[in-house]
Design a protein around this motif. Structure first.
Motif, short mmCIF file in Angstrom:
data_model
loop_
_atom_site.label_atom_id
_atom_site.label_comp_id
_atom_site.label_asym_id
_atom_site.label_seq_id
_atom_site.Cartn_x
_atom_site.Cartn_y
_atom_site.Cartn_z
N GLY A 1 0.84 -1.20 0.00
CA GLY A 1 0.00 0.00 0.00
C GLY A 1 0.87 1.24 0.00
N ALA A 2 0.28 2.35 0.44
CA ALA A 2 1.01 3.61 0.44
C ALA A 2 0.33 4.62 1.34
CB ALA A 2 1.12 4.16 -0.99
N ASN A 3 1.09 5.63 1.73
CA ASN A 3 0.46 6.79 2.37
C ASN A 3 -0.20 7.60 1.27
OD1 ASN A 3 3.07 6.36 4.37
ND2 ASN A 3 1.23 7.08 5.42
N MET A 4 -1.50 7.76 1.38
CA MET A 4 -2.26 8.42 0.32
C MET A 4 -2.79 9.78 0.77
SD MET A 4 -4.37 5.21 -1.31
CE MET A 4 -3.51 3.67 -1.68
N TYR A 5 -2.79 10.70 -0.19
CA TYR A 5 -3.29 12.05 0.02
C TYR A 5 -4.23 12.39 -1.13
CZ TYR A 5 0.95 12.12 2.86
OH TYR A 5 1.93 11.81 3.77
N HIS A 6 -5.24 13.20 -0.86
CA HIS A 6 -6.11 13.59 -1.97
C HIS A 6 -6.72 14.95 -1.73
CE1 HIS A 6 -10.48 12.58 -0.60
NE2 HIS A 6 -9.76 12.92 0.43
N ILE A 7 -7.17 15.56 -2.81
CA ILE A 7 -7.96 16.78 -2.76
C ILE A 7 -9.24 16.48 -3.52
CG2 ILE A 7 -8.07 19.24 -3.31
CD1 ILE A 7 -4.98 19.21 -3.42
N LEU A 8 -10.35 16.50 -2.81
CA LEU A 8 -11.65 16.16 -3.40
C LEU A 8 -12.42 17.43 -3.73
CD1 LEU A 8 -13.94 14.16 -4.13
CD2 LEU A 8 -14.62 14.25 -1.71
N VAL A 9 -12.84 17.55 -4.98
CA VAL A 9 -13.64 18.70 -5.43
C VAL A 9 -14.82 18.19 -6.26
CG1 VAL A 9 -11.75 20.36 -5.38
CG2 VAL A 9 -12.10 18.97 -7.43
N PRO A 10 -15.84 19.02 -6.46
CA PRO A 10 -17.05 18.53 -7.14
C PRO A 10 -16.96 18.46 -8.65
CG PRO A 10 -17.38 20.78 -6.37
CD PRO A 10 -16.06 20.32 -5.81
N THR A 11 -16.04 19.23 -9.28
CA THR A 11 -16.02 19.27 -10.74
C THR A 11 -14.64 18.94 -11.30
OG1 THR A 11 -15.41 21.62 -10.90
CG2 THR A 11 -17.76 21.09 -10.69
N GLU A 12 -14.65 18.44 -12.54
CA GLU A 12 -13.39 18.12 -13.21
C GLU A 12 -12.58 19.37 -13.50
OE1 GLU A 12 -11.80 15.41 -16.98
OE2 GLU A 12 -13.90 16.07 -16.92
N ASP A 13 -13.27 20.46 -13.86
CA ASP A 13 -12.56 21.71 -14.15
C ASP A 13 -11.78 22.20 -12.94
OD1 ASP A 13 -13.45 21.76 -16.74
OD2 ASP A 13 -15.12 23.14 -16.36
N LYS A 14 -12.39 22.11 -11.76
CA LYS A 14 -11.71 22.54 -10.55
C LYS A 14 -10.50 21.64 -10.26
CE LYS A 14 -12.70 25.43 -8.31
NZ LYS A 14 -12.21 26.84 -8.29
N ALA A 15 -10.66 20.34 -10.52
CA ALA A 15 -9.56 19.40 -10.31
C ALA A 15 -8.40 19.71 -11.26
CB ALA A 15 -10.04 17.97 -10.51
N LYS A 16 -8.72 20.05 -12.51
CA LYS A 16 -7.68 20.40 -13.48
C LYS A 16 -6.96 21.69 -13.07
CE LYS A 16 -9.69 18.19 -17.58
NZ LYS A 16 -10.31 18.42 -18.91
N GLU A 17 -7.72 22.64 -12.52
CA GLU A 17 -7.13 23.89 -12.05
C GLU A 17 -6.12 23.62 -10.93
OE1 GLU A 17 -8.57 27.80 -9.47
OE2 GLU A 17 -10.06 26.70 -10.67
N ILE A 18 -6.49 22.71 -10.04
CA ILE A 18 -5.60 22.37 -8.92
C ILE A 18 -4.35 21.68 -9.45
CG2 ILE A 18 -5.38 20.89 -6.88
CD1 ILE A 18 -8.41 21.40 -6.41
N LYS A 19 -4.52 20.77 -10.40
CA LYS A 19 -3.36 20.05 -10.94
C LYS A 19 -2.40 21.01 -11.63
CE LYS A 19 -0.67 16.69 -12.03
NZ LYS A 19 -0.94 15.63 -13.00
N THR A 20 -2.94 22.01 -12.32
CA THR A 20 -2.09 23.01 -12.97
C THR A 20 -1.26 23.77 -11.93
OG1 THR A 20 -3.66 23.30 -14.79
CG2 THR A 20 -2.08 25.09 -14.41
N LYS A 21 -1.88 24.11 -10.81
CA LYS A 21 -1.15 24.82 -9.75
C LYS A 21 -0.08 23.93 -9.13
CE LYS A 21 -4.74 28.14 -8.46
NZ LYS A 21 -5.55 28.73 -7.37
N LEU A 22 -0.37 22.65 -8.99
CA LEU A 22 0.62 21.71 -8.45
C LEU A 22 1.80 21.58 -9.42
CD1 LEU A 22 -1.78 18.97 -7.05
CD2 LEU A 22 -0.22 20.38 -5.69
N ASN A 23 1.50 21.53 -10.69
CA ASN A 23 2.57 21.45 -11.70
C ASN A 23 3.43 22.71 -11.67
OD1 ASN A 23 1.66 18.95 -12.53
ND2 ASN A 23 0.49 19.76 -14.29
N GLY A 24 2.82 23.81 -11.23
CA GLY A 24 3.55 25.07 -11.15
C GLY A 24 4.33 25.24 -9.87
#
Length: 337
Positions: free
Chosen positions: A194-217
């Protein structure tokens, strides 16, 4: 029991079950029954009335639960009442001993310090209610006044000072920690893949993509979890703890995506029944592994310390029971009136 009583029970000395027999003489009137002595600590008596004063609304709850006006007509109700009375009696005996010992040990705080601690405890209790009227209603339901509540808190504060005195020198050695770790390594500290898991849960795919972009930055995962997360993990950096890949208690789409990630990798948006997740994994293990001692040392130390402290307090209680010639008449706890 209401919130007031539950909070009081958290503060009061821990209970310990004793078993001493007493006289079987039956009292005739309700008032006589209330005056029945159910315990003695030296020359100080604890009566059935003293015990029942701590029960609050519990007696009426038993009557309601077992649909009787007279608890003596319900064997189950009478058993429940006796058990609760026994726990309360143990606590009252412990408290009486601790109050006596506090005077001998000279650990009773000054009046100013006592008042400060009482006020703090009272503030904590009141904070459980949205308004003052609700607090007053709870007091009334538990057959208690604020003055009586303050007195009970005072006893508990003093008792805690004695407990602190008893355990002040209790420590856990490095050897004790390692011995515990080695003897429980297989049962407690061996994890499946297994693994230590972390997540950010949001209601929409667009919001999730926005978060991923910020993480990439270069944004920090825990910062974005706090800002965007919609579940309880937002306050813990999105942490779900160590999750075994074989668990059945989590969404399987989530687990499939997490299992595909490498150590430190962050996923693209993952859709589940709960919404869209950005997942990160650390401490990845593809096979069973044993947690290293340094990883669990603090938890072991904390657990062992609590156990040693409780054992030390229990041992001291047994000593003081003999010193104060404690006698309990628990057979009288079946009396109803």
């Amino acid at each position: 029991m209401g919130k007031v009583k539950r909070l009081l029970q958290i503060l009061i000395c821990g209970s310990l079950i004793f078993s001493l027999s007493g006289c079987d003489m039956i009292q005739k009137t309700p008032e006589a029954k209330k005056k029945t002595v159910v315990a003695k600590v030296q020359n100080d008596e604890i009566t059935l009335k003293d015990v029942d004063a701590q029960l609050g609304s519990y007696i009426s709850q038993i009557k309601q639960q077992y649909k009787v006006d007279d608890i003596s007509k319900s064997a189950e109700g009478l058993k429940a009442l006796q058990q609760y009375r026994e726990n309360v009696l143990d606590s009252l005996v412990h408290q009486e001993m601790f109050i006596k010992k506090a005077k001998e040990l000279k650990v009773i705080p000054s009046e100013a310090d006592l008042k400060k601690e009482i006020d703090e405890q009272l503030k904590t209790i009141k904070s459980a209610y949205s308004k003052e009227d609700d607090f007053k209603a709870a007091l009334k339901k538990e057959n208690m006044t604020e003055s009586k509540l303050n007195e009970e808190i005072k006893k508990m504060v003093i008792s805690r000072k004695v407990s602190d005195y008893i355990i002040k020198d209790v420590k856990v050695t490095e050897k004790e920690q390692k011995d515990y770790y080695n003897s429980h390594k297989k049962s407690n500290y061996t994890k499946a893949a297994g693994a230590n898991m972390y997540h950010i849960l949001v209601p929409t795919e667009d919001k999730a993509k926005e978060i991923k972009t910020k993480l990439n930055g270069g944004a920090k995962f825990e910062d974005l979890a706090k800002e965007y997360g919609t579940d309880g993990t937002k306050t813990t950096g999105g942490s779900l703890g160590y999750v075994e890949y074989t668990t059945t208690s989590m969404d399987q789409d989530f687990l499939k995506a997490a299992k595909a990630l490498k150590d430190g990798q962050i996923s693209d948006p993952v859709k589940t029944q709960f919404g869209y997740h950005i997942i990160m994994v650390k401490n990845v293990h593809k096979d069973n592994y044993v947690q290293p001692f340094d990883e669990v040392k603090k938890d072991i130390e904390s657990n062992l310390l609590k156990t040693k402290q409780q054992d030390t307090v229990n041992k001291k209680i047994e000593e003081w029971k003999k010193e104060y010639n404690v006698k309990e008449n628990k057979d009288k706890l079946t009396l109803t009136y």
